[in-house]
Motif scaffolding. Structure first.
Motif, PDB file in Angstrom:
ATOM      1  N   CYS A 146     -25.880   9.746  17.757  1.00 23.16           N
ATOM      2  CA  CYS A 146     -25.827   9.617  16.301  1.00 23.16           C
ATOM      3  C   CYS A 146     -26.893  10.471  15.632  1.00 23.16           C
ATOM      4  CB  CYS A 146     -26.015   8.144  15.920  1.00 23.16           C
ATOM      5  SG  CYS A 146     -26.054   7.851  14.145  1.00 23.16           S
ATOM      6  N   THR A 147     -26.470  11.286  14.672  1.00 31.15           N
ATOM      7  CA  THR A 147     -27.415  12.092  13.903  1.00 31.15           C
ATOM      8  C   THR A 147     -27.491  11.677  12.438  1.00 31.15           C
ATOM      9  OG1 THR A 147     -25.720  13.761  13.435  1.00 31.15           O
ATOM     10  CG2 THR A 147     -27.102  14.107  15.398  1.00 31.15           C
TER      11      THR A 147
ATOM     12  N   TRP B  99     -23.714  17.325  18.421  1.00 26.44           N
ATOM     13  CA  TRP B  99     -22.637  17.666  17.503  1.00 26.44           C
ATOM     14  C   TRP B  99     -21.347  16.885  17.751  1.00 26.44           C
ATOM     15  CZ3 TRP B  99     -23.648  23.538  18.562  1.00 26.44           C
ATOM     16  CH2 TRP B  99     -24.767  23.952  17.838  1.00 26.44           C
ATOM     17  N   PHE B 100     -21.068  16.577  19.028  1.00 25.65           N
ATOM     18  CA  PHE B 100     -19.721  16.111  19.339  1.00 25.65           C
ATOM     19  C   PHE B 100     -19.609  14.748  20.014  1.00 25.65           C
ATOM     20  CE2 PHE B 100     -19.427  20.863  19.577  1.00 25.65           C
ATOM     21  CZ  PHE B 100     -18.652  21.029  18.427  1.00 25.65           C
TER      22      PHE B 100
ATOM     23  N   VAL C 289     -30.361  22.944  27.546  1.00 31.90           N
ATOM     24  CA  VAL C 289     -30.233  23.434  26.174  1.00 31.90           C
ATOM     25  C   VAL C 289     -28.841  23.180  25.600  1.00 31.90           C
ATOM     26  CG1 VAL C 289     -30.424  25.427  24.653  1.00 31.90           C
ATOM     27  CG2 VAL C 289     -32.004  25.177  26.581  1.00 31.90           C
ATOM     28  N   LEU C 290     -27.796  23.626  26.290  1.00 32.83           N
ATOM     29  CA  LEU C 290     -26.438  23.424  25.771  1.00 32.83           C
ATOM     30  C   LEU C 290     -26.080  21.950  25.608  1.00 32.83           C
ATOM     31  CD1 LEU C 290     -24.275  26.218  27.444  1.00 32.83           C
ATOM     32  CD2 LEU C 290     -24.824  25.938  25.025  1.00 32.83           C
ATOM     33  N   PRO C 291     -26.347  21.076  26.602  1.00 35.36           N
ATOM     34  CA  PRO C 291     -26.033  19.660  26.400  1.00 35.36           C
ATOM     35  C   PRO C 291     -26.755  19.047  25.192  1.00 35.36           C
ATOM     36  CG  PRO C 291     -26.379  20.091  28.717  1.00 35.36           C
ATOM     37  CD  PRO C 291     -26.771  21.344  27.985  1.00 35.36           C
ATOM     38  N   THR C 292     -27.996  19.455  24.953  1.00 31.68           N
ATOM     39  CA  THR C 292     -28.725  18.911  23.804  1.00 31.68           C
ATOM     40  C   THR C 292     -27.942  19.119  22.520  1.00 31.68           C
ATOM     41  OG1 THR C 292     -30.927  19.139  24.785  1.00 31.68           O
ATOM     42  CG2 THR C 292     -30.802  19.175  22.391  1.00 31.68           C
ATOM     43  N   TYR C 293     -27.472  20.319  22.295  1.00 28.91           N
ATOM     44  CA  TYR C 293     -26.793  20.614  21.036  1.00 28.91           C
ATOM     45  C   TYR C 293     -25.332  20.169  21.034  1.00 28.91           C
ATOM     46  CZ  TYR C 293     -31.024  23.010  19.857  1.00 28.91           C
ATOM     47  OH  TYR C 293     -32.346  23.268  19.592  1.00 28.91           O
ATOM     48  N   LEU C 294     -24.632  20.302  22.148  1.00 30.64           N
ATOM     49  CA  LEU C 294     -23.236  19.879  22.196  1.00 30.64           C
ATOM     50  C   LEU C 294     -23.109  18.368  22.046  1.00 30.64           C
ATOM     51  CD1 LEU C 294     -21.840  22.202  25.000  1.00 30.64           C
ATOM     52  CD2 LEU C 294     -21.429  22.362  22.544  1.00 30.64           C
ATOM     53  N   TYR C 295     -23.985  17.608  22.717  1.00 31.46           N
ATOM     54  CA  TYR C 295     -23.947  16.154  22.582  1.00 31.46           C
ATOM     55  C   TYR C 295     -24.290  15.737  21.154  1.00 31.46           C
ATOM     56  CZ  TYR C 295     -23.639  15.476  27.678  1.00 31.46           C
ATOM     57  OH  TYR C 295     -23.226  15.474  28.984  1.00 31.46           O
TER      58      TYR C 295
END
Length: 244
Positions: free
Chosen positions: A37-38, A31-32, A23-29
């Motif tokens: 690329c988003t 964003w940062f 979960v954390l890597p999904t969102y941290l990657y």
């Protein structure tokens, strides 16, 4: 009582592992990390991207529509399906579109070890090369799920997520609602994610009919506003900023 405490401890350990690994890597990657690329900066166009195909009927209809309006797209394909329908991948490339890696099977990275994830990416890559002769440079994980090792496993590809996702895998999203939302989100540098196959887990089989119907209205709307969809490679060249 001891058994209950032990079960609670195990549940806590599993939950912490899940949080740190998935979960954390999904969102941290998202964003940062510079290789995830988003959205795209400093471009004059936007990207239509399609996941989960190719589908014999729906993908062909989308290709017809794109050809009619001279727009380009990027298709993130599932390797097992690509192996069954190489003709559609050949057509994508022949008509100027781009083919990217989804996974060999439509499985979340949250449930894969690093070794399994690398294998999913490699096998999908092989299916694309076998069908088209072109080596892919973009990767999008199913559901946008990343794990702690995803960026390392996905080297040397650019990992593409999205700026706008519309829930078009479900028949609950009507054609009119989808069309309205797509029009409201139209902007330069946007990365739209849509779906050309409704046969994956959690999707409605006929949902792409709504997507195609919405695209028939949306594409002329975008062209009237001097906005064109291009492949991710074209947009990468068009922009002058880093991918973030």
């Amino acid at each position: 009582m001891i058994v209950i405490k032990w079960l609670l401890f195990v549940l806590l350990v599993v939950s912490c592992f899940w949080l740190l690994y998935a979960v954390l890597p999904t969102y941290l990657y998202r964003w940062f990390h510079p290789r995830v690329c988003t959205h795209l900066k400093q471009t004059q166009s936007f990207a239509l991207t399609f996941d989960d195909g190719p589908h014999r009927e729906y993908t062909a209809q989308i290709l017809n529509l794109l050809k009619e309006h001279e727009m380009k797209a990027t298709f993130f394909v599932v390797g097992t399906i690509a192996n069954e329908r190489p003709d559609l991948l050949k057509r994508m490339v022949a008509e100027g579109h781009e083919v990217g890696i989804h996974h060999h099977k439509h499985v979340s990275a949250w449930f894969l070890t690093p070794g399994q994830l690398k294998k999913e990416i490699q096998m999908c890559k092989n299916a694309i090369i076998e069908a088209t002769g072109v080596e892919p440079i973009f990767y999008r994980p199913p559901w946008g799920h990343l794990n702690l090792f995803s960026v390392w496993c996905a080297k040397p590809y650019h990992t593409i997520i999205w700026s706008d996702i519309f829930g078009d895998w479900s028949l609950k999203k009507t054609k009119k609602a989808l069309e309205a939302e797509m029009k409201s989100k139209l902007k330069r540098g946007a990365i739209y994610v849509l779906h050309d196959n409704g046969e994956t887990k959690g999707a409605d089989e006929r949902a792409p009919e709504q997507t195609i119907g919405a695209l028939r209205e949306f594409i002329p709307y975008a062209k009237q506003r001097q906005m064109n969809s291009k492949t991710l490679s074209e947009l990468k060249k068009e922009g002058t900023s880093t991918w973030n």
